[in-house]
Design an enzyme around this catalytic site. Structure first.
Site, PDB file in Angstrom:
ATOM      1  CE  LYS A  20      -0.672  -0.258   4.987  1.00  0.00           C
ATOM      2  NZ  LYS A  20      -1.292  -0.057   6.148  1.00  0.00           N
TER       3      LYS A  20
ATOM      4  NE  ARG B 212      -6.078   0.527  12.237  1.00  0.00           N
ATOM      5  CZ  ARG B 212      -5.043   0.335  11.739  1.00  0.00           C
ATOM      6  NH1 ARG B 212      -4.282   1.295  11.862  1.00  0.00           N
ATOM      7  NH2 ARG B 212      -5.091  -0.647  10.781  1.00  0.00           N
TER       8      ARG B 212
ATOM      9  CE1 TYR C  33      12.026  32.407   1.657  1.00  0.00           C
ATOM     10  CE2 TYR C  33      12.013  29.862   1.441  1.00  0.00           C
ATOM     11  CZ  TYR C  33      11.949  30.981   0.855  1.00  0.00           C
ATOM     12  OH  TYR C  33      10.964  31.157  -0.415  1.00  0.00           O
TER      13      TYR C  33
ATOM     14  CG  MET D 143       8.051  23.483  -1.539  1.00  0.00           C
ATOM     15  SD  MET D 143       6.723  24.476  -2.679  1.00  0.00           S
ATOM     16  CE  MET D 143       6.031  25.240  -1.269  1.00  0.00           C
TER      17      MET D 143
HETATM   18  C1  LIG Z   1      -4.008  -4.546   8.085  1.00  0.00           C
HETATM   19  C2  LIG Z   1      -2.570  -4.639   7.997  1.00  0.00           C
HETATM   20  N1  LIG Z   1      -1.892  -5.446   7.938  1.00  0.00           N
HETATM   21  C3  LIG Z   1      -0.530  -5.598   7.707  1.00  0.00           C
HETATM   22  C4  LIG Z   1       0.203  -4.414   7.556  1.00  0.00           C
HETATM   23  C5  LIG Z   1       1.644  -4.319   7.449  1.00  0.00           C
HETATM   24  O1  LIG Z   1       2.146  -3.763   8.521  1.00  0.00           O
HETATM   25  P1  LIG Z   1       3.713  -3.538   8.703  1.00  0.00           P
HETATM   26  O2  LIG Z   1       4.169  -2.669   7.930  1.00  0.00           O
HETATM   27  O3  LIG Z   1       4.114  -3.221  10.228  1.00  0.00           O
HETATM   28  O4  LIG Z   1       4.194  -4.891   8.377  1.00  0.00           O
HETATM   29  C6  LIG Z   1      -0.714  -3.172   7.684  1.00  0.00           C
HETATM   30  C7  LIG Z   1      -0.037  -1.849   7.643  1.00  0.00           C
HETATM   31  O5  LIG Z   1      -0.345  -0.895   8.498  1.00  0.00           O
HETATM   32  C8  LIG Z   1      -2.125  -3.297   7.881  1.00  0.00           C
HETATM   33  O6  LIG Z   1      -2.533  -1.903   8.163  1.00  0.00           O
END
Ligand SMILES: Cc1ncc(COP(=O)(O)O)c(C=O)c1O
Length: 381
Positions: free
Chosen positions: A43, A142, A273, A321
């Site tokens: 992700k 969560r 700056y 920046m």
């Molecule tokens: C549901 C879930 N699984 C796995 C992970 C991977 O976690 P990590 O990067 O600590 O291995 C995340 C990351 O936030 C997550 O939200």
């Protein structure tokens, strides 16, 4: 994300992605995860590394299941890595997204019992299964259904025809802490959900996989491995495991630049700056085209060093920046135009990690890596 349309030499700043380090980290994870499958968490643009480099590289090493956070990330991953066997959306989806998710065949989190009937109706209309993983909140506080709601969720699922229960999962709150009673409590609650499922009529219809562990749990909590583990940060070379027990991971990302201008200024010159730094001697400076829009937090001004041929040189004055200034006065050789400046990465015997930046800023490497600017081109090293 800008497209890498030009050769690396054409850019004044860039990110290098070390695929040998990625393979090394994956190998280490495999050793610890033993028989559990590995879902590569890619992700947030593979934690800032560029998912279009990372996902195919992981796939080439036998990882065919990937975790992303959003529908947009899933669609992009499907486009760049069409061979991926499964894409699991880890984040909670909004109702209007379900149609696209079912149509695309992604797996996703079922996090609310109330969504079960509407998902089934939608899937029946689309004549495609809704492939869900039931997300339980065992203590993360969560997203997910509470353990007490599990019987209701199982009953509601039994009444559906187009929902496929592919997985049952949860997420750990503090797996970086060794031998945490809280984590053992979460694992216990998760096991109880497993028992409930096995005793339920739904188990005659589905054999969902159970998964709970993120990176640090792979290393510290073998009891949490179950059928599949979901490492993210450790693939990229970082871990929150205490230093004395930390696995030998290798950082995958380096952040580099060139000096765009050299200048010699007299003592008493103020820089940048807000005039937060004034030279106390005749100084040789290097101006570098990297700033906070690239993810180099402004609070690193007058705090952080960079590496030039292995020598640590300080950033002086405010980071702006798009630029910052390095004091080269102590550099024991005459730097010429084109010399490389390493902001994150290794050079000579020394190394600056995202952990070092994170320590300076009171945060974690995740935030540093995912905060690197989208305008930085990423290249395999
Ligand atoms: C549901 C879930 N699984 C796995 C992970 C991977 O976690 P990590 O990067 O600590 O291995 C995340 C990351 O936030 C997550 O939200």
């Amino acid at each position: 994300m800008i497209r890498n349309t030009l050769p690396r030499e054409a850019y004044s700043k860039w990110v290098e992605v070390d695929l040998d380090a990625l393979r090394h980290n994956l190998q280490l994870l495999r050793q610890h995860a033993s028989s559990a499958r590995i879902l590569g968490v890619v992700k947030a643009n593979a934690y800032g590394h560029n998912v279009s480099i990372i996902a195919p590289a992981l796939f080439a090493e036998g990882v065919s299941e990937f975790g992303v956070a959003t529908l947009g990330e899933a669609l992009y991953l499907q486009e760049i890595c069409p061979q991926a066997e499964q894409i699991l959306i880890l984040g909670a989806l909004a109702e209007p997204q379900y149609k696209s998710v079912i149509e695309a065949g992604f797996e996703f989190m079922l996090h609310t019992v109330a969504h079960i009937p509407l998902l089934d109706t939608l899937a029946q209309r689309l004549k495609k299964p809704a492939k869900v993983h039931l997300k339980i909140d065992t203590g993360m506080g969560r997203v997910g259904i509470m353990p007490e709601e599990v019987p209701f969720a199982l009953k509601a699922l039994l009444e559906t025809t187009q929902i496929e229960l592919r997985g049952i999962c949860s997420h750990l709150a503090c797996s970086d802490e060794p031998a945490s009673e809280y984590i053992y409590g979460q694992i216990e609650k998760f096991k109880q959900v497993g028992e409930q499922f096995k005793a339920h009529a739904l188990s005659e219809r589905f054999q969902p996989i159970f998964h709970l562990a993120n990176s640090d749990a792979v290393f510290q909590y073998p009891e949490a491995h179950f059928d599949m583990v979901r490492p993210g940060i450790s693939l990229y070379g970082y871990s929150g495991v205490p230093a004395d027990k930390r696995p030998d991971l290798k950082p995958v990302l380096a952040l580099k630049s060139h000096i765009s201008q050299f200048k010699q200024v007299p003592a008493g010159s103020s820089l940048g700056y807000g005039r937060t730094f004034t030279t106390t001697r005749s100084s040789r400076l290097g101006v570098v085209a990297l700033g906070y829009a690239d993810g180099m937090n402004r609070r690193l001004s007058n705090q952080q060093e960079v590496l030039i041929s292995g020598y640590r040189m300080p950033i002086v004055g405010r980071i702006s920046m798009d630029q910052c200034v390095i004091d080269l006065t102590e550099l024991p050789f005459w730097a010429e135009p084109g010399i490389e400046v390493v902001f994150i990465g290794s050079s000579g015997q020394d190394q600056i990690s995202a952990q070092e930046w994170a320590d300076q800023l009171g945060t974690i490497p995740y935030e540093i890596l995912t905060g690197l600017g989208t305008r930085l081109p990423r290249y395999p090293a």
